[in-house]
Design an enzyme around this catalytic site. Structure first.
Site, PDB file in Angstrom:
ATOM      1  N   GLU A 100      86.710 108.281 118.172  1.00  0.00           N
ATOM      2  CA  GLU A 100      87.675 107.184 118.055  1.00  0.00           C
ATOM      3  C   GLU A 100      88.619 107.106 119.256  1.00  0.00           C
ATOM      4  OE1 GLU A 100      89.267 106.898 113.866  1.00  0.00           O
ATOM      5  OE2 GLU A 100      88.152 108.772 113.716  1.00  0.00           O
ATOM      6  N   TYR A 151      87.714  97.080 114.491  1.00  0.00           N
ATOM      7  CA  TYR A 151      88.356  97.062 115.803  1.00  0.00           C
ATOM      8  C   TYR A 151      87.925  95.949 116.750  1.00  0.00           C
ATOM      9  CZ  TYR A 151      89.630 101.620 114.054  1.00  0.00           C
ATOM     10  OH  TYR A 151      90.102 102.631 113.266  1.00  0.00           O
ATOM     11  N   ARG A 208      97.375 105.590 105.160  1.00  0.00           N
ATOM     12  CA  ARG A 208      96.696 104.404 104.623  1.00  0.00           C
ATOM     13  C   ARG A 208      95.547 104.883 103.746  1.00  0.00           C
ATOM     14  NH1 ARG A 208      93.538 102.664 108.508  1.00  0.00           N
ATOM     15  NH2 ARG A 208      91.682 103.065 107.267  1.00  0.00           N
ATOM     16  N   ASP A 234      92.230 103.992 101.236  1.00  0.00           N
ATOM     17  CA  ASP A 234      91.180 102.988 101.066  1.00  0.00           C
ATOM     18  C   ASP A 234      90.681 103.006  99.625  1.00  0.00           C
ATOM     19  OD1 ASP A 234      91.565 103.066 103.778  1.00  0.00           O
ATOM     20  OD2 ASP A 234      89.608 103.908 104.266  1.00  0.00           O
ATOM     21  N   ASN A 276      93.870 108.189 105.002  1.00  0.00           N
ATOM     22  CA  ASN A 276      93.920 108.303 106.465  1.00  0.00           C
ATOM     23  C   ASN A 276      95.325 108.712 106.881  1.00  0.00           C
ATOM     24  OD1 ASN A 276      91.183 106.871 107.279  1.00  0.00           O
ATOM     25  ND2 ASN A 276      92.115 105.663 105.657  1.00  0.00           N
ATOM     26  N   GLY A 279      95.527 103.431 112.239  1.00  0.00           N
ATOM     27  CA  GLY A 279      95.534 102.706 113.502  1.00  0.00           C
ATOM     28  C   GLY A 279      96.821 101.932 113.711  1.00  0.00           C
TER      29      GLY A 279
END
Length: 306
Positions: A16, A209, A249, A251, A269, A273
């Protein structure tokens, strides 16, 4: 009065890397605008020497993926006694390790998809999970190495063999149909959720992204109030039970037609991001928190012994 010195760690050596560079640049710009003395540092090669030489008051960790959010860089920063952002060593390692976090979710009665550990192609062939199913590495982020198998094909086994050459084992999950909802947690509060509707087969690396992927972001989430509150509560519970700090975050899959359970957590996470297409800044903005305010909150939350 001297400005507080902040080093933004970005880039690094994970799959990443490119996303981390984007996150780092955005955060460094915000920190400069806020009034910090900012240095950006690519976390590769001899970066540790450069970091020590910089003598920052704090580190903004904008790394994603392995080494950046698996407890490794957190251990280095604890050793150097430099206050840093986001989660600490143990919580970062646990959240990055899908198998460990799933076991913790199960113990806490947080619903997560049924799964198996796959160490050989024979494990996959004898699996009782059934189709559709999801295969993924145990410790990658941003959907790197994730595949959805909708129906039995010989190519599925080939994919598993290829992945096992790269990873020591894989997680095979039951595929949960329905809607994808992501929740931002900020400190002790679940900030809010956002629904993701990818135009691709699922919310993969490209959908996350690439502006060309045209993924739809729906906020506020249009589901009944009771279920929405339950998703937010589950996100905060997962954040807390893994011992996370700062911003995370989570999911979720939301399957309205499921007669037994509608809501399943997929993962947490710890280094979300921070790019122009990222979800946490978008959720924060919807609830009246600008990007710069979000970054300022994150850096002010930095500490050691996390």
């Amino acid at each position: 009065m001297n400005k507080e010195k902040v080093t933004v760690l970005m880039g690094g050596i994970s799959a990443e890397r490119d996303v981390s560079l984007d996150s780092g640049k955005a955060c460094a710009k915000a920190l400069s605008e806020i009034g910090f003395d900012v240095t950006s540092l690519d976390a590769k090669d001899d970066f540790i020497e450069k970091l020590i030489k910089n003598k920052p008051d704090k580190v903004f960790n904008a790394l994603h993926g392995r080494f950046g959010e698996d407890g490794s860089i957190q251990g280095l920063l604890e050793h150097l006694k430099i206050p840093y952002t986001h989660s600490g060593i143990l919580s970062s390692a646990i959240a990055m390790d899908k198998l460990t976090s799933k076991k913790i979710f199960k113990e806490a009665n947080i619903s997560s998809p049924e799964y198996l550990v796959i160490k050989t192609v024979k494990d996959f062939q004898s699996s009782k999970i059934g189709y559709p199913c999801v295969v993924k590495p145990n410790n990658e982020g941003s959907s790197v190495g994730v595949y959805i198998f909708n129906e039995p094909k010989k190519s599925d086994e080939d994919t598993v063999v290829t992945l096992l050459k790269k990873y020591s084992f894989l997680i095979l999950e039951k595929y949960i149909p329905g809607r994808e909802i992501q929740v931002a947690v900020m400190g002790s509060k679940a900030l809010g959720g956002i629904e993701i509707v990818p135009t691709r087969s699922f919310y993969d690396y490209e959908a996350k992204y690439s502006a060309n992927a045209k993924t739809k972001h729906i906020i506020p989430v249009k589901i009944n109030e009771a279920d929405y509150k339950k998703i937010l509560d589950m996100a905060l519970q997962a954040h807390n039970i893994l011992g996370c700090r700062g911003v995370t975050r989570s999911d979720f899959r939301y399957n309205e037609s499921d007669k037994v359970n509608k809501i399943y957590i997929l993962e947490v996470n710890t280094q979300p991001g921070m790019t122009s297409l990222s979800l946490v800044p978008e959720i924060a903005n919807y609830y009246g928190i600008s990007f710069n305010e979000l970054v300022k909150w994150i850096i002010n939350d930095a500490s050691i012994n996390r």
